[in-house]
Motif scaffolding. Sequence first.
Motif, PDB file in Angstrom:
ATOM      1  N   LYS A 142      -2.953   9.140 -14.186  1.00  0.00           N
ATOM      2  CA  LYS A 142      -3.000   8.400 -12.925  1.00  0.00           C
ATOM      3  C   LYS A 142      -3.759   7.086 -13.026  1.00  0.00           C
TER       4      LYS A 142
ATOM      5  N   ARG B 240       1.970   1.879  -3.591  1.00  0.00           N
ATOM      6  CA  ARG B 240       0.954   2.456  -4.471  1.00  0.00           C
ATOM      7  C   ARG B 240       0.743   3.938  -4.174  1.00  0.00           C
ATOM      8  N   GLN B 241       0.674   4.303  -2.887  1.00  0.00           N
ATOM      9  CA  GLN B 241       0.477   5.705  -2.527  1.00  0.00           C
ATOM     10  C   GLN B 241       1.681   6.555  -2.962  1.00  0.00           C
TER      11      GLN B 241
ATOM     12  N   GLU C 172       0.823  -1.205   0.000  1.00  0.00           N
ATOM     13  CA  GLU C 172       0.000   0.000   0.000  1.00  0.00           C
ATOM     14  C   GLU C 172       0.859   1.258   0.000  1.00  0.00           C
ATOM     15  N   GLU C 173       1.954   1.229   0.717  1.00  0.00           N
ATOM     16  CA  GLU C 173       2.871   2.378   0.715  1.00  0.00           C
ATOM     17  C   GLU C 173       3.453   2.601  -0.680  1.00  0.00           C
TER      18      GLU C 173
ATOM     19  N   GLU D  67      -3.531   3.785 -10.436  1.00  0.00           N
ATOM     20  CA  GLU D  67      -4.688   3.343  -9.651  1.00  0.00           C
ATOM     21  C   GLU D  67      -5.078   1.900  -9.953  1.00  0.00           C
TER      22      GLU D  67
ATOM     23  N   LEU E 132       1.276   7.164  -6.707  1.00  0.00           N
ATOM     24  CA  LEU E 132       0.242   8.164  -6.978  1.00  0.00           C
ATOM     25  C   LEU E 132       0.765   9.576  -6.700  1.00  0.00           C
ATOM     26  N   ALA E 133       1.526   9.741  -5.622  1.00  0.00           N
ATOM     27  CA  ALA E 133       2.101  11.058  -5.316  1.00  0.00           C
ATOM     28  C   ALA E 133       3.116  11.451  -6.380  1.00  0.00           C
TER      29      ALA E 133
END
Length: 482
Positions: free
Chosen positions: A198, A183-184, A180-181, A202, A187-188
């Motif tokens: 994006k 993917r975030q 999860e880290e 996603e 995205l950033a």
Amino acid sequence: MDEKKPIMASNSGNMNYNSAPQYPVQYPGGQPAPQQGGYPGAPPQGQYPGAPPQGQYAGAPPQGQYPGAPQGQYPGAPPQGQNPGGPPQGQYQGGPPQGVGPESVQPQWQGEMPDQDVDDNPNAVPSAPSAPPLEKMDTVPGYQDTGFAGAMLPPPSYEEATRPPPQRDEISNLPRIGEEEARQALLAFVAENCCYGKSAAENLKFRDLLHSSAFHYTLETYGEGRCTSWTFTPYSGQPIDGPQNGQAPGPWDIQAQPTKLFEDQKVEVEVPHTASVKPCHNCMAMGRIRCHRCHGRGRVRCSSCSGRGHKTVYRNGEYEQERCTWCHGDGRRRCMTCHGMGMITCVCCQGYCSLKCFIKLTITWTNHLQDHIVERTALPDHLVRNVQGQVAFQEQQFRVWPINHFPDAEINNASQSIVQQHASAFPSEKLLMQRHQVRIIPVLQALYKWKDTESDFYVYGFDRKVYAPNYPQQCCCGCSIL
């Protein structure tokens, strides 16, 4: 008479100023004309406007007294009432000869000068003064080889005490980055690039997450270097700490401490008991030198008419010769730098005629940093140098021991090599302190699939930086890459 040549004073002391009209016998209003050689509003004959009383130089203390010294006595000072290397008593330092006012345009420079007036250059600057002859400097014990160009001095030798290697704990709990880290972070990263879409970030599917760690080893050696050199400043009556006050201390005997360790710093101090007063070599103790703008002539070629004295103008359908209003038809003008005197204040002694010469000690503290990065993925090594990581090991000592307990052998070998290099890399410096550390930077290689594309990206550091050179949506709709 050739009007292009400088106008010199005759033996009688009368001055000719470019055939200027003589003052009338009596001014309007019944005011009597000035005496011969004067002008309206001129000061009494023989006195320079704004000059100190006759026999005393500008800025001087009461006769025979120096600042901070008992009356009539000063260590190393010249005889009472006499300025070292200065002009004869009763003459203003650096000023015009006695009896010549500031409005006079007669060149006073008697040395070499051009035969013709020079073009006016308002941006001209005086040349930098050279250093005094080294043979004129005093001999100071311990500083016989000191010149005006500073040279590094080797530090005093010292014996390093035998010391046992430190006890070090094992390194464990290496940091990791989760899915999860990752993917975030991606995205950033996409949000920071306006032309990236994006959708891929996603909707991509992770195929595998490969965890690893990059190691960043750094060694800092903080050293102190010292060099000495002769230097000089204008002597205006300030205290002189000369050899009569004692023997000069050695360059490494002068106490100095940096304000903070491992930061580059530099200070300059005067070596005690090395100062003396010397006549200025740049102006021969006159306080004034040839003007750099007019080359001593006191006049420059008029820049408005190029020295012709007239201009060609078009008036009433015809070309006419018109007298130049800038130079009044003379073709030359008074130099605005020296005000027609042909001389300016000496840039070396600032008009004081004497120099304070002393040995200057320059102390430089330098932090020498060397590092080594271990990173075994396709992530460029330099990217992990400035990101946040976990400090797994840090040690600061007068002399550090190489690391020999780290789980990665390459870090141990790099530490051994760099510590040995620093032990002899700075022979002209005194080593004050060393520190080294190892940072662990988490690295995640994320393998993913989006539509028919299979690729990967990297997330590294505690600040979750992303390296994704093959991101599939690098140009969104409506954006063209030129």
